[in-house]
Design a protein around this motif. Structure first.
Motif, PDB file in Angstrom:
ATOM      1  N   TYR A 144       0.861  -1.183   0.000  1.00 38.64           N
ATOM      2  CA  TYR A 144       0.000   0.000   0.000  1.00 38.64           C
ATOM      3  C   TYR A 144       0.896   1.231   0.000  1.00 38.64           C
ATOM      4  CZ  TYR A 144       1.157  -0.904   4.870  1.00 38.64           C
ATOM      5  OH  TYR A 144       1.848  -1.185   6.008  1.00 38.64           O
ATOM      6  N   TYR A 182       0.825  20.331   4.769  1.00 38.34           N
ATOM      7  CA  TYR A 182       0.569  19.249   5.726  1.00 38.34           C
ATOM      8  C   TYR A 182      -0.922  18.917   5.891  1.00 38.34           C
ATOM      9  CZ  TYR A 182       0.962  15.993   9.501  1.00 38.34           C
ATOM     10  OH  TYR A 182       0.870  14.846  10.234  1.00 38.34           O
ATOM     11  N   THR A 213      -2.385  17.036   2.866  1.00 36.36           N
ATOM     12  CA  THR A 213      -1.933  15.680   2.522  1.00 36.36           C
ATOM     13  C   THR A 213      -1.921  14.720   3.710  1.00 36.36           C
ATOM     14  OG1 THR A 213       0.350  16.367   2.871  1.00 36.36           O
ATOM     15  CG2 THR A 213      -0.481  16.498   0.619  1.00 36.36           C
ATOM     16  N   LEU A 214      -1.873  15.238   4.916  1.00 37.92           N
ATOM     17  CA  LEU A 214      -1.733  14.419   6.132  1.00 37.92           C
ATOM     18  C   LEU A 214      -0.790  13.239   5.887  1.00 37.92           C
ATOM     19  CD1 LEU A 214      -5.272  14.275   7.804  1.00 37.92           C
ATOM     20  CD2 LEU A 214      -3.312  15.644   8.467  1.00 37.92           C
ATOM     21  N   PRO A 215       0.495  13.529   5.673  1.00 34.80           N
ATOM     22  CA  PRO A 215       1.428  12.442   5.334  1.00 34.80           C
ATOM     23  C   PRO A 215       1.609  11.461   6.492  1.00 34.80           C
ATOM     24  CG  PRO A 215       2.617  14.462   5.809  1.00 34.80           C
ATOM     25  CD  PRO A 215       1.170  14.830   5.809  1.00 34.80           C
ATOM     26  N   ASP A 216       2.092  10.262   6.146  1.00 39.13           N
ATOM     27  CA  ASP A 216       2.327   9.256   7.183  1.00 39.13           C
ATOM     28  C   ASP A 216       3.508   9.663   8.052  1.00 39.13           C
ATOM     29  OD1 ASP A 216       0.417   6.992   6.539  1.00 39.13           O
ATOM     30  OD2 ASP A 216       1.330   7.381   4.593  1.00 39.13           O
ATOM     31  N   LYS A 223       0.259  21.118  16.356  1.00 41.24           N
ATOM     32  CA  LYS A 223      -1.042  21.772  16.578  1.00 41.24           C
ATOM     33  C   LYS A 223      -2.042  21.322  15.515  1.00 41.24           C
ATOM     34  CE  LYS A 223       0.859  25.963  18.566  1.00 41.24           C
ATOM     35  NZ  LYS A 223       1.272  27.325  18.204  1.00 41.24           N
ATOM     36  N   ILE A 224      -1.550  21.141  14.305  1.00 43.88           N
ATOM     37  CA  ILE A 224      -2.443  20.698  13.218  1.00 43.88           C
ATOM     38  C   ILE A 224      -2.819  19.229  13.430  1.00 43.88           C
ATOM     39  CG2 ILE A 224      -2.591  20.250  10.720  1.00 43.88           C
ATOM     40  CD1 ILE A 224      -0.534  22.551  10.370  1.00 43.88           C
ATOM     41  N   ASP A 225      -1.816  18.416  13.756  1.00 40.03           N
ATOM     42  CA  ASP A 225      -2.041  16.968  13.857  1.00 40.03           C
ATOM     43  C   ASP A 225      -1.306  16.415  15.073  1.00 40.03           C
ATOM     44  OD1 ASP A 225      -2.340  14.269  13.540  1.00 40.03           O
ATOM     45  OD2 ASP A 225      -1.150  14.111  11.692  1.00 40.03           O
ATOM     46  N   PRO A 226      -2.030  16.204  16.159  1.00 40.31           N
ATOM     47  CA  PRO A 226      -1.362  15.691  17.359  1.00 40.31           C
ATOM     48  C   PRO A 226      -0.785  14.272  17.156  1.00 40.31           C
ATOM     49  CG  PRO A 226      -3.541  16.548  17.870  1.00 40.31           C
ATOM     50  CD  PRO A 226      -3.453  16.478  16.391  1.00 40.31           C
ATOM     51  N   ALA A 227      -1.219  13.595  16.075  1.00 40.27           N
ATOM     52  CA  ALA A 227      -0.704  12.241  15.827  1.00 40.27           C
ATOM     53  C   ALA A 227       0.459  12.255  14.834  1.00 40.27           C
ATOM     54  CB  ALA A 227      -1.833  11.364  15.299  1.00 40.27           C
ATOM     55  N   LYS A 286       3.935  12.127  12.906  1.00 40.56           N
ATOM     56  CA  LYS A 286       5.195  11.388  13.094  1.00 40.56           C
ATOM     57  C   LYS A 286       6.278  12.173  12.381  1.00 40.56           C
ATOM     58  CE  LYS A 286       3.386   6.733  13.399  1.00 40.56           C
ATOM     59  NZ  LYS A 286       3.053   5.552  12.638  1.00 40.56           N
ATOM     60  N   LEU A 322       7.333   4.383  11.167  1.00 37.14           N
ATOM     61  CA  LEU A 322       6.061   3.972  10.552  1.00 37.14           C
ATOM     62  C   LEU A 322       5.499   2.710  11.195  1.00 37.14           C
ATOM     63  CD1 LEU A 322       6.819   4.688   6.786  1.00 37.14           C
ATOM     64  CD2 LEU A 322       5.051   5.780   8.162  1.00 37.14           C
ATOM     65  N   TYR A 345       2.487   2.949  16.258  1.00 40.17           N
ATOM     66  CA  TYR A 345       1.094   3.376  16.110  1.00 40.17           C
ATOM     67  C   TYR A 345       1.007   4.887  16.021  1.00 40.17           C
ATOM     68  CZ  TYR A 345      -3.899   3.876  17.053  1.00 40.17           C
ATOM     69  OH  TYR A 345      -5.235   4.192  16.973  1.00 40.17           O
TER      70      TYR A 345
END
Lengths: 125, 501
Positions: free
Chosen positions: A5, A46, A49-52, A74-78, A80, A122, A125
């Motif tokens: 994927y 960012y 696209t919310l990259p991995d 701040k945009i994405d607490p998850a 990496k 990656l 989690y």
């Protein structure tokens, strides 16, 4: 081994040559790559696209990698992130790790190490 | 706007499709909704945003320990045919997830429960290989519909189509050029089986590619109202070209019992159609034809210039005075003291002391031979037997001569077409098509200096045969079995390499 994927990587790097080197490493491994040449561009790209995973150069003109890391959290607490630094920037790297960055790589790039860092991040989690 | 709600003490998010809401806003809304009572799993929220739109997706819990539990993600192949489960280990005092929880989460990603490979899933739960993708559900690819096909009674008359249909056979059908009349069935159109839809692991239908009709029908043909047949609308030669006969048209045709009158018809120009001679052709002058020519006998001493192809049922004999030239294929049972220039030459039985030059290839049936004379092509030569037991001198070459000869010839043909005033719409169209064909061939006559991609192949080679490729030459001294000759370079020197087959 290539994954069945697609995984997206955002490279934030102000030096085109360095960005190209990273891009080649990642695309050869089957990752989809986007490049932002400064912090402002990264903040725009960012959320779309919310990259991995994101690789962040620490030293950049204007907003540096550490500050940008905070903005992206701040945009994405998850988020990496893997930090990219030159030799002798240990304190900056430690700060980034304490903020939540997953790992760091040192310039000049060792392809295997870069890929190991990204793959390990990656796999979390 | 994202819907958040609490069910069984868990916080769920349902993010609509096409939501313009940026992820930042979804995070903000989730924080507001969760307040102090709920712990948000931001990774899960991101997963819901990216992969589980319009589905209830668990994103939070009042118990902080729940965030330490074993986790999972589902990833999809780019075509959404496969779904992969990735497990992440529990942290601290977190616990493993049970099968019902895992299946609920997989369903939240939209994976159809009926498509789950439960055996594989249970194996994965036994092994617990964290971070590794495991295929747990598979959809089905669509099966595209086949293309239409047409059953013609005769083989195509261009080199590729003709060789594809009858190339290896020592004999060809009794009639290669077929004449049709208005309303006559020219071919049967075979409707292919329809495709079969597929489905993704999310249960979405994948439409198959519809049937294509690759056939191009030119002048004089139409499809019957029920779509099952190709009908002629004019009398003429049903000319089929292209691999699997994908182009067809009806050309004017001249059918003669002998050669009488032929020279008068095409003395100073190309006859704008095809010619069928039901017998021998023994002309003492040049015959020029724009379409194809079929001689249902022998061609003795005559010269023929044909923009299309020439088919001779028996053989071509003693035509050294005029020579034969064709923009397509020249196929004959035998060639005896013949001089032929063509795009492709097809020998069904033998060539004896002839001079054969082909822009593309010289090929033959499985038992054909070239004995004496010379055969040179710019592409490939594939003949069963080269030379003879009595060591008659035979030159077989890959070189520039065919291109150089054809270049001047094609130029003169184009000039001849341009000088003559053809009348009638159908004829003018046919002339334009053939002129374009000649221009295309002319473009392929450039000087070739290397022959790395070509070969000469034979099953038996007798002594007395000289093989030449580019600048390299090899003389055969002993009888040889099946071999392939190719160009070889050592420094500046060119050689002919021989490989046993």
């Amino acid at each position: 081994m290539k994954r069945p994927y697609l995984e997206n990587i955002l490279i934030v790097e102000d030096t085109p040559f360095m960005a190209e080197v990273l891009k080649d490493i990642f695309t050869e491994e089957g990752y989809a790559v986007t490049w932002a040449k400064n912090a402002q561009e990264a903040i725009e790209i960012y959320p779309k696209t919310l990259p991995d995973i994101v690789t962040l150069d620490i030293v950049m003109p204007g907003m540096d990698g550490i500050e940008l890391l905070g903005e992206l959290f701040k945009i994405d607490p998850a988020l990496k992130a893997v930090m990219v630094s030159a030799v002798g920037m240990e304190s900056h790297v430690m700060k980034a790790i304490s903020m939540g960055a997953k790992n760091f790589v040192v310039k000049p790039f060792d392809k295997d190490k870069v890929l190991r860092c990204v793959r390990a991040a990656l796999k979390e989690y | 706007m994202t819907a958040f709600y609490v069910k069984d003490e868990r916080l769920y998010a349902n993010i609509p499709y096409g939501s313009e809401l940026p992820f930042t806003e979804v995070v903000k809304e989730a924080r507001e909704k969760a307040g102090r009572d709920m712990q948000i799993d931001f990774v899960a929220l991101r997963e819901a945003f990216l992969h589980a739109r319009e589905r209830d997706f668990p994103v939070g819990s009042p118990d902080p320990a729940d965030l330490q539990n074993e986790k999972l993600k589902i990833r999809f192949s780019p075509d959404f045919i496969n779904a992969y489960l990735i497990l992440f280990p529990p942290k601290g005092k977190g616990r493993r997830l049970g099968e019902p929880e895992i299946r609920e989460l997989i369903a939240a990603y939209g994976v159809d429960d009926d498509l789950l490979d439960l055996r594989e899933l249970r194996n994965a739960l036994m092994r617990r290989e964290y971070g590794e993708p495991i295929l747990v559900a598979t959809g089905a690819k669509s099966l595209d519909a086949e293309s239409f096909s047409i059953s013609w009674d005769v083989p195509p008359s261009d080199p590729v189509g003709f060789l594809g249909a009858v190339g290896g056979l020592p004999e060809v059908p009794m009639q290669i050029l077929r004449v049709v009349r208005p309303a006559q069935v020219a071919g049967k159109r075979i409707k292919p089986l329809p495709g079969r839809p597929g489905y993704t692991v999310r249960g979405e239908t994948i439409e198959p590619k519809p049937s294509e009709d690759p056939f191009h029908l030119g002048e004089g043909l139409r499809i019957s109202p029920n779509g099952a047949m190709i009908l002629a609308t004019a009398r003429g030669h049903l000319r089929i070209t292209g691999d699997h006969g994908i182009h067809a048209e009806v050309l004017p045709v001249l059918e003669l019992e002998g050669q009488q009158g032929l020279e008068d018809i095409c003395k100073d120009h190309f006859y704008p159609g095809s010619v069928i001679i039901n017998g021998d052709l023994e002309s003492s002058a040049q015959v020029r034809v724009l379409g194809d020519v079929e001689v249902r006998g022998a061609l003795i001493g005559a010269g023929v210039e044909v923009c299309g192809s020439l088919f001779v049922r028996d053989g071509i004999i003693n035509n050294n005075r005029f020579g034969i030239a064709a923009g397509g294929i020249v196929s004959a049972g035998f060639f005896e003291r013949a001089r032929v220039w063509s795009h492709t030459i097809h020998i069904r039985r033998y060539s004896l002391h002839s001079s054969l030059l082909a822009l593309d290839g010289i090929v033959g049936s499985h038992s054909c031979s070239v004995n004496g004379g010379d055969a040179e092509a710019s592409g490939r030569i594939d003949i069963s037997i080269l030379g003879s037991a009595n060591a008659s001198p035979t030159r077989i070459a890959l070189g520039p001569r065919p291109a150089l000869s054809m270049r001047d010839l094609l130029k003169s043909w184009i000039g001849l077409i341009d000088r003559f005033e053809y009348s009638g719409e159908v004829v003018k169209k046919a002339v334009a098509v053939e002129r374009a064909h000649l221009e295309m061939l002319f473009g392929r006559t450039g000087m070739k200096t290397r022959y790395d991609d070509t070969f000469i192949k034979a099953a038996t080679i007798h002594p007395g045969v000289k093989i030449a490729i580019g600048g390299g030459v090899r003389e055969i001294g002993n009888k040889t079995g099946a071999v392939r000759f190719t160009a070889e370079r050592i420094g500046d020197k060119e050689r002919v390499a021989m490989t046993k087959l």
